[in-house]
Design a protein around this motif. Structure first.
Motif, PDB file in Angstrom:
ATOM      1  N   LYS A 314       0.826  -1.207   0.000  1.00  0.00           N
ATOM      2  CA  LYS A 314       0.000   0.000   0.000  1.00  0.00           C
ATOM      3  C   LYS A 314       0.862   1.260   0.000  1.00  0.00           C
ATOM      4  CE  LYS A 314      -2.192  -1.287   3.718  1.00  0.00           C
ATOM      5  NZ  LYS A 314      -1.749  -2.676   3.903  1.00  0.00           N
ATOM      6  N   ASP A 409      -2.772   6.407   7.348  1.00  0.00           N
ATOM      7  CA  ASP A 409      -2.416   4.994   7.381  1.00  0.00           C
ATOM      8  C   ASP A 409      -3.073   4.310   8.567  1.00  0.00           C
ATOM      9  OD1 ASP A 409      -1.288   2.673   6.598  1.00  0.00           O
ATOM     10  OD2 ASP A 409       0.747   3.152   7.252  1.00  0.00           O
ATOM     11  N   GLU A 410      -3.469   3.065   8.365  1.00  0.00           N
ATOM     12  CA  GLU A 410      -4.032   2.256   9.442  1.00  0.00           C
ATOM     13  C   GLU A 410      -5.164   2.986  10.127  1.00  0.00           C
ATOM     14  OE1 GLU A 410      -2.772  -0.477   9.196  1.00  0.00           O
ATOM     15  OE2 GLU A 410      -0.747  -0.142   8.467  1.00  0.00           O
TER      16      GLU A 410
END
Ligand code: ADP
Ligand code: MG
Length: 709
Positions: A314, A409-410
């Motif tokens: 990603k 992110d995340e």
């Protein structure tokens, strides 16, 4: 009983309604408030936790010893038994026989509950000791003699299907146990439903063959049979899901109205980076990149969720999107949930962009004052185009020169609020959210309904699935032998210890002590390093960098390395106290290995006895490497509330519906909600007025939340 016949009566606060409502006084109103029931409507929506279906009840003469059974009978006798160990017993009798209910604890409480002739239902395992008995059964007093007068002679407690309501100690104090609720609701239902307004438009009700609201509310409390209880529940569950999806549809609509930035097609920076990469993008990566670039080049602002398993690549996709923004003269920000991860991203991205002569800055809370000032300055005057950081990025003082793209992110660790705040930093930057806790696309669409979804559904070629096996404390020497063998091959390894906030000190100590032990006793001939969150970030960065450069063989760490760390030469992940980790956490950790072309191994060390849940988690880990499957299992084990952190997403909490069990209803709800908003975004058409008023009423409190997205 009622005097004021206003349409809004059912929204009357219970404490104001003493004069209207039989059975509810100020004390009960207060107790009800403690479980969130404030209005008559709330009370009507307080649905049974389950039903007692009389057709599943056995005559006492037919229960089998050893089986778990449900019986109903009248109290024939009760009292403390004269035995060595104090015990309380109740003798239940029905037409066919007797059974003894037995308690050894909570005696003071249970002692005062029963009267002769009470009708009682009891479930439990049947044992035989001088006759049939159940020890500590689940039970309910269905009715007492005194009930008769209040309920207009109707046998609400002994119908074919009896609703059982959740209750608390506080509620029980004001006698709002199941019986109490049944009585209050019976009284309420005799009167109120006629003013309970339908919340769904007629064509929808007809099309989906749903029960009308009034009927559903009546039947959820007093169904004729289990089938009608189910129908009632389905109607109310649909209702709940429909309004959740409606909120998402509105959010998405608003987002799509927002004028966004129309970036140029991928330019020279993107091209140069692609040429520099030591690998080819996978087909999945290319497809996803196309979707992103279509969003970015259009005038509508992007709100896209990028799903992909750990290791699916990603980061590079995100970086290419970021360069697209830079190519068009904008800045971009990458926000990560932990410092370690932000540092990791910084190092990788810095390396990649160095040869493009691009400046990258890292903004975390552990910068010195002067460093921080410098970074802020460069962000503000535009010298820095690519900023990487933690939530320090969304602090007030950070001003961007020209923010065009935000990558998060995340995302499961970021709240909607935080997303919104970062967005406010720039006019209307595009947003790309990445998650490594992927869920099936169809479910993602419904749950993150306001985001578009892209999925990287394949790993880069040449990866071998990680082999996972489970060890116990007593087989620890095998773990060390195995490590030895792998290190001999020139590979590196992680040993991870759990660290949770509640027991942080003890956890840290355990990790530190194990580190010493490993370094001195087991692997004195190896280079061993220790990494945890309490180590200063500069030091941490050094350790990670050294590990990456193969200056260490073994990295002993706490969960700080859970996400993002990327060292392809590391092929072994030992997870200590694996039983203490959550499933997606285990999967994330395992995702740290299997990043190169060599076979990798994950060794889960668990210390029995294990809870059933832990056992299921470990088993799932040993059975599959597929993050989508892992998520599904995790979702099942933890339930949607926990799994999605519903509150965090700004989604309403579901009280009746269950995203997994009711997935068919969920898809129907989504289709209808999006169709209706598509055709009538202002909800002004006659048929939709009921939706509008219900929506406003239900989400008044969270309307500000609905505004962001
Ligand atoms: P994640 O999706 O978990 O964030 P990363 O972006 O960290 O995954 O990528 C994992 C590893 O795979 C990195 O070392 C990255 O350089 C590498 N990688 C990414 N894309 C490819 C590709 N198409 N071919 C080979 N390796 C790749
Ligand atoms: Mg990543």
């Amino acid at each position: 009983m009622a005097t004021a016949k206003t349409e809004k009566r059912w929204q009357i606060k219970l404490d104001d309604s003493v004069q209207y409502l039989k059975g509810i006084g100020p004390e009960r109103a207060k107790a009800l408030r403690s479980v969130g029931i404030e209005t008559i409507e709330d009370l009507l929506y307080y649905i049974p936790r389950r039903y007692l279906d009389r057709s599943t009840i056995l005559p006492i003469s037919e229960v089998k010893v050893g089986s778990t059974s449900t019986v109903v009978g009248r109290v024939a006798a009760f009292g403390m038994a004269r035995t060595k160990r104090p015990q309380f017993q109740v003798i239940l009798k029905d037409k066919t026989g007797f059974i003894r209910l037995l308690w050894f604890s909570k005696l003071r409480w249970v002692k005062n509950l029963f009267e002769e002739n009470d009708l009682v239902v009891a479930s439990g395992q049947v044992t035989l000791y001088r006759g049939l008995q159940m020890i500590h059964p689940e039970f309910e007093i269905i009715s007492k003699k005194s009930d008769g007068e209040i309920t207009n002679g109707e046998l609400i407690h002994t119908g074919r299907v009896i609703p059982l309501y959740p209750s608390t100690a506080e509620l029980k104090k004001v006698r709002l146990d199941s019986r109490g609720f049944r009585r209050v609701l019976k009284l309420l239902l005799d009167d109120v439903p006629s003013v309970l307004k339908e919340t769904l438009p007629p064509e929808l009700i007809v099309d989906l063959k749903l029960l009308p609201l009034q009927e559903a509310i009546r039947k959820i409390h007093f169904p004729d049979d289990m089938k009608s209880a189910k129908e009632a529940k389905a109607r109310l569950a649909f209702d709940e899901l429909f309004y959740m999806e409606l909120m998402l549809a509105l959010r998405k609509k608003r987002v799509h109205r927002e004028e966004g930035i129309a970036f140029h097609k991928p330019g020279s920076l993107v091209r140069k980076l692609l040429e520099m990469l030591p690998f080819q993008l996978t087909e999945a990566q290319r497809r996803v990149l196309k979707e992103i670039s279509a969003d970015m080049t259009s005038k509508v602002s992007m709100h896209r969720l990028l799903q992909g398993d750990v290791g699916s690549g990603k980061t590079i996709v995100a970086l290419l999107a970021m360069l697209m923004a830079v190519d068009s003269g904008y800045q971009c920000a990458l926000m990560a949930p932990t410092e370690i991860l932000a540092e990791q991203h910084f190092i990788t991205i810095h390396q990649m962009l160095e040869s493009l002569k691009m400046r990258v800055d890292l903004l975390t809370s552990s910068l010195s004052k002067s460093e921080r000032r410098g970074v802020l300055q460069r962000i503000k005057n535009g010298d820095t185009r690519v900023v990487i950081g933690t939530h320090a990025l969304i602090q007030e003082k950070v001003e961007f020169f020209k923010l065009g793209l935000v990558v998060i992110d995340e995302q499961h660790r970021f709240g909607v609020m935080q997303r919104a705040r970062l967005k406010q930093k720039g006019g209307s930057p595009d947003v790309l959210v990445m998650t490594a806790t992927p869920i099936p696309r169809s479910l993602a669409l419904t749950v993150y309904g306001d985001l578009d979804v892209s999925v990287i559904d394949a790993l880069p070629p040449g990866r071998k699935p990680v082999k996972t096996s489970i060890f116990t404390d007593s087989s620890r020497s095998k773990v060390y032998e195995f490590l030895e063998k792998e290190l001999d091959k020139g590979h590196q390894a992680y040993i991870v210890y759990p660290l949770v906030e509640e027991s942080e000190k003890a956890d840290l100590k355990a990790a530190t002590e194990s580190y010493r032990f490993l370094k001195e006793e087991i692997f004195p001939h190896r280079r061993v390093a220790l990494l945890h969150g309490r180590i200063k970030s500069r030091e941490r960065e050094k350790i990670m960098q050294a590990f990456r450069n193969r200056e260490y063989d073994l990295l002993v760490a706490t969960t700080v390395i859970e996400v993002g760390v990327d060292v392809p030469n590391a092929t072994v992940m030992v997870i200590e106290h694996a039983e203490r980790f959550g499933l997606s956490q285990l999967h994330q950790l395992r995702g740290r290995i299997g990043r190169g072309t060599d076979q990798s191994f994950c060794l889960l060390v668990a210390n029995p006895p294990l809870s059933q849940e832990s056992e299921k988690r470990l088993k799932a880990m040993s059975l599959t490497n597929d993050g989508f499957k892992i998520s599904e299992i995790d979702l099942k084990l933890r339930g949607p509330g926990e799994f999605f952190g519903t509150r965090q997403h700004g989604l309403p909490e579901l009280k009746i519906a269950d995203i997994i069990a009711d997935h068919k209803l969920l898809y129907q709800a989504r289709n209808w909600a999006f169709k209706i908003i598509q055709e009538d975004p202002g909800l002004t058409q006659r048929n939709n007025l009921c939706i509008r008023s219900t929506f406003v009423r239900r989400y008044k409190k969270r309307f500000s939340l609905a505004k962001i997205g």
